[in-house]
Motif scaffolding. Structure first.
Motif, PDB file in Angstrom:
ATOM      1  N   ALA A 252       8.582   2.308  30.809  1.00 30.94           N
ATOM      2  CA  ALA A 252       9.623   3.308  30.539  1.00 30.94           C
ATOM      3  C   ALA A 252      10.824   2.674  29.855  1.00 30.94           C
ATOM      4  O   ALA A 252      11.479   3.287  29.002  1.00 30.94           O
ATOM      5  CB  ALA A 252      10.036   3.999  31.833  1.00 30.94           C
ATOM      6  N   GLN A 253      11.129   1.431  30.231  1.00 33.33           N
ATOM      7  CA  GLN A 253      12.278   0.747  29.641  1.00 33.33           C
ATOM      8  C   GLN A 253      12.037   0.351  28.187  1.00 33.33           C
ATOM      9  O   GLN A 253      12.984   0.165  27.417  1.00 33.33           O
ATOM     10  CB  GLN A 253      12.613  -0.502  30.471  1.00 33.33           C
ATOM     11  CG  GLN A 253      13.042  -0.188  31.899  1.00 33.33           C
ATOM     12  CD  GLN A 253      13.180  -1.445  32.740  1.00 33.33           C
ATOM     13  OE1 GLN A 253      13.092  -2.575  32.227  1.00 33.33           O
ATOM     14  NE2 GLN A 253      13.386  -1.269  34.036  1.00 33.33           N
ATOM     15  N   GLU A 254      10.756   0.221  27.794  1.00 33.75           N
ATOM     16  CA  GLU A 254      10.427  -0.238  26.448  1.00 33.75           C
ATOM     17  C   GLU A 254      10.080   0.900  25.490  1.00 33.75           C
ATOM     18  O   GLU A 254       9.871   0.659  24.296  1.00 33.75           O
ATOM     19  CB  GLU A 254       9.231  -1.209  26.517  1.00 33.75           C
ATOM     20  CG  GLU A 254       9.478  -2.439  27.380  1.00 33.75           C
ATOM     21  CD  GLU A 254      10.576  -3.329  26.798  1.00 33.75           C
ATOM     22  OE1 GLU A 254      10.731  -3.349  25.549  1.00 33.75           O
ATOM     23  OE2 GLU A 254      11.281  -3.992  27.587  1.00 33.75           O
ATOM     24  N   LEU A 255       9.996   2.115  25.977  1.00 32.41           N
ATOM     25  CA  LEU A 255       9.596   3.224  25.118  1.00 32.41           C
ATOM     26  C   LEU A 255      10.673   3.537  24.076  1.00 32.41           C
ATOM     27  O   LEU A 255      11.859   3.650  24.415  1.00 32.41           O
ATOM     28  CB  LEU A 255       9.332   4.482  25.965  1.00 32.41           C
ATOM     29  CG  LEU A 255       8.078   4.450  26.850  1.00 32.41           C
ATOM     30  CD1 LEU A 255       8.007   5.704  27.712  1.00 32.41           C
ATOM     31  CD2 LEU A 255       6.825   4.329  25.989  1.00 32.41           C
ATOM     32  N   PRO A 256      10.277   3.700  22.800  1.00 30.83           N
ATOM     33  CA  PRO A 256      11.272   3.996  21.759  1.00 30.83           C
ATOM     34  C   PRO A 256      11.777   5.441  21.840  1.00 30.83           C
ATOM     35  O   PRO A 256      12.909   5.711  21.432  1.00 30.83           O
ATOM     36  CB  PRO A 256      10.478   3.763  20.458  1.00 30.83           C
ATOM     37  CG  PRO A 256       9.049   3.998  20.836  1.00 30.83           C
ATOM     38  CD  PRO A 256       8.920   3.537  22.248  1.00 30.83           C
ATOM     39  N   ASP A 257      10.979   6.333  22.336  1.00 28.08           N
ATOM     40  CA  ASP A 257      11.363   7.748  22.406  1.00 28.08           C
ATOM     41  C   ASP A 257      11.622   8.115  23.865  1.00 28.08           C
ATOM     42  O   ASP A 257      10.701   8.093  24.696  1.00 28.08           O
ATOM     43  CB  ASP A 257      10.239   8.616  21.841  1.00 28.08           C
ATOM     44  CG  ASP A 257      10.643  10.086  21.752  1.00 28.08           C
ATOM     45  OD1 ASP A 257      11.704  10.442  22.309  1.00 28.08           O
ATOM     46  OD2 ASP A 257       9.898  10.860  21.135  1.00 28.08           O
ATOM     47  N   PRO A 258      12.873   8.468  24.240  1.00 28.98           N
ATOM     48  CA  PRO A 258      13.193   8.810  25.639  1.00 28.98           C
ATOM     49  C   PRO A 258      12.342   9.944  26.190  1.00 28.98           C
ATOM     50  O   PRO A 258      12.097  10.011  27.402  1.00 28.98           O
ATOM     51  CB  PRO A 258      14.666   9.211  25.568  1.00 28.98           C
ATOM     52  CG  PRO A 258      15.193   8.541  24.344  1.00 28.98           C
ATOM     53  CD  PRO A 258      14.054   8.522  23.375  1.00 28.98           C
ATOM     54  N   GLU A 259      11.889  10.854  25.306  1.00 27.66           N
ATOM     55  CA  GLU A 259      11.091  11.975  25.788  1.00 27.66           C
ATOM     56  C   GLU A 259       9.739  11.521  26.340  1.00 27.66           C
ATOM     57  O   GLU A 259       9.132  12.209  27.162  1.00 27.66           O
ATOM     58  CB  GLU A 259      10.873  12.987  24.663  1.00 27.66           C
ATOM     59  CG  GLU A 259      12.163  13.702  24.227  1.00 27.66           C
ATOM     60  CD  GLU A 259      11.883  14.784  23.190  1.00 27.66           C
ATOM     61  OE1 GLU A 259      10.694  14.959  22.830  1.00 27.66           O
ATOM     62  OE2 GLU A 259      12.851  15.436  22.769  1.00 27.66           O
ATOM     63  N   LEU A 260       9.270  10.362  25.902  1.00 26.73           N
ATOM     64  CA  LEU A 260       7.998   9.843  26.417  1.00 26.73           C
ATOM     65  C   LEU A 260       8.106   9.396  27.875  1.00 26.73           C
ATOM     66  O   LEU A 260       7.091   9.186  28.537  1.00 26.73           O
ATOM     67  CB  LEU A 260       7.533   8.674  25.550  1.00 26.73           C
ATOM     68  CG  LEU A 260       7.175   9.013  24.093  1.00 26.73           C
ATOM     69  CD1 LEU A 260       6.820   7.738  23.331  1.00 26.73           C
ATOM     70  CD2 LEU A 260       5.999   9.993  24.053  1.00 26.73           C
ATOM     71  N   SER A 261       9.345   9.245  28.364  1.00 26.26           N
ATOM     72  CA  SER A 261       9.518   8.820  29.755  1.00 26.26           C
ATOM     73  C   SER A 261       9.009   9.874  30.738  1.00 26.26           C
ATOM     74  O   SER A 261       8.792   9.575  31.919  1.00 26.26           O
ATOM     75  CB  SER A 261      10.995   8.514  30.044  1.00 26.26           C
ATOM     76  OG  SER A 261      11.785   9.675  29.874  1.00 26.26           O
ATOM     77  N   ASP A 262       8.825  11.104  30.265  1.00 25.19           N
ATOM     78  CA  ASP A 262       8.255  12.130  31.143  1.00 25.19           C
ATOM     79  C   ASP A 262       6.875  11.699  31.633  1.00 25.19           C
ATOM     80  O   ASP A 262       6.502  11.953  32.785  1.00 25.19           O
ATOM     81  CB  ASP A 262       8.145  13.473  30.405  1.00 25.19           C
ATOM     82  CG  ASP A 262       9.502  14.104  30.154  1.00 25.19           C
ATOM     83  OD1 ASP A 262      10.476  13.686  30.820  1.00 25.19           O
ATOM     84  OD2 ASP A 262       9.585  15.012  29.303  1.00 25.19           O
ATOM     85  N   TYR A 263       6.123  11.020  30.775  1.00 20.61           N
ATOM     86  CA  TYR A 263       4.778  10.592  31.148  1.00 20.61           C
ATOM     87  C   TYR A 263       4.831   9.448  32.173  1.00 20.61           C
ATOM     88  O   TYR A 263       4.040   9.424  33.125  1.00 20.61           O
ATOM     89  CB  TYR A 263       4.001  10.158  29.910  1.00 20.61           C
ATOM     90  CG  TYR A 263       3.805  11.278  28.913  1.00 20.61           C
ATOM     91  CD1 TYR A 263       2.908  12.302  29.165  1.00 20.61           C
ATOM     92  CD2 TYR A 263       4.523  11.312  27.719  1.00 20.61           C
ATOM     93  CE1 TYR A 263       2.728  13.341  28.258  1.00 20.61           C
ATOM     94  CE2 TYR A 263       4.357  12.337  26.804  1.00 20.61           C
ATOM     95  CZ  TYR A 263       3.463  13.359  27.078  1.00 20.61           C
ATOM     96  OH  TYR A 263       3.295  14.382  26.186  1.00 20.61           O
TER      97      TYR A 263
END
Length: 276
Positions: A76-87
């Motif tokens: 989650a900390q490395e994801l470029p798109d914050p919306e992907l944190s839902d997954y």
């Protein structure tokens, strides 16, 4: 016959010699009591064995769950798109849900916080909790308390959990499509028992707590295993409620029994009243 009640007994006759005469010692044992003790011992032994297996399985499950949760947090900390944190949040939440389920399977090993309590205060707390869950007046909760019951030494929070599990189990059975009436009833009844044997120990006084409902009854195939972990008659059930209840009642040196037929299911909890 004892107090107007016929009791079926087994007997043992042992001859012995005393003063030059042959005499005999006759020992009578209630078959009903013997069957109850054997049944309770069988349940306790089987449940203890199952519990040890569950604890070993729980340990093996929780280790990879911790790794999955930690990896999801780092991802989650490395994801470029914050919306992907839902997954990743879904992964974390589901890992936490499974960990909580495993903890419930294992059960609490916390020692009991014993104190002198009024059993009716426990049942009133259960009644208030359940009353908030009853909707549309489809279930009535009736009370039949014996005010002469003295205080008992117990952990009130643990007993609340144990009795709440039984009452909720009754509520869920009353929601079954298999019942042929429109009004479900749950009765909480307490009585004093005198001169009873509980878990192989004689007690001058004990308290009996009955939870009776007019639901469809418990399937016969579940009657011998309903107190084991992960055994449930519902497709969406975890099978932990009655197992936890059995463990709590056993910790209090009491016993729990069930008799069930269509329209009449009764769970009976017997707790010894210790001499002060």
């Amino acid at each position: 016959i004892s107090n107007g009640k016929t009791i079926v007994v087994d007997y043992t006759l042992n001859p012995f010699e005393e003063g030059g005469e042959v005499q005999a010692l006759l020992e009578l044992n209630s078959i009903e009591l013997s069957d109850r003790l054997n049944r309770e011992q069988s349940i306790s032994t089987a449940r203890a064995t199952t519990q040890e297996l569950v604890r070993g399985l729980a340990h093996e499950i929780k280790n990879p769950l911790g790794g999955i949760r930690g990896a999801a947090q780092l991802l989650a900390q490395e994801l470029p798109d914050p919306e992907l944190s839902d997954y990743t949040n879904v992964i974390i939440e589901e890992a936490d849900r499974l960990r909580n389920l495993v903890d419930r399977m294992v059960g609490s090993r916390k020692p009991l916080a014993l104190k002198m309590i009024n059993i009716h205060e426990v049942l009133e707390r259960v009644r208030n909790l359940v009353a908030a869950e009853i909707k549309d007046d489809v279930v009535t909760l009736e009370l039949d308390y014996d005010p002469s019951i003295p205080k008992i030494k117990a952990d009130p929070e643990q007993l609340i959990q144990a009795m709440l599990n039984i009452v909720r189990n009754a509520m869920q059975s009353l929601a079954s499509p298999d019942i042929d009436h429109h009004l479900g009833k749950i009765l909480l009844r307490t009585r004093v028992l005198r001169n009873v044997t509980v878990r192989s120990e004689f007690h001058r006084l004990a308290v009996s707590i009955e939870v009776i409902d007019n639901g469809p009854g418990i399937p016969p195939k579940l009657m011998d295993t309903m107190f084991y972990p992960m055994i449930s008659g519902r497709t969406d059930g975890t099978g932990l409620g009655l197992s936890i209840t059995h463990a709590i009642i056993s910790q209090h040196h009491g016993l729990i029994e069930c008799e069930s037929k269509t329209g009449d299911t009764c769970f009976t909890v017997v707790l010894p009243i210790l001499d002060s």
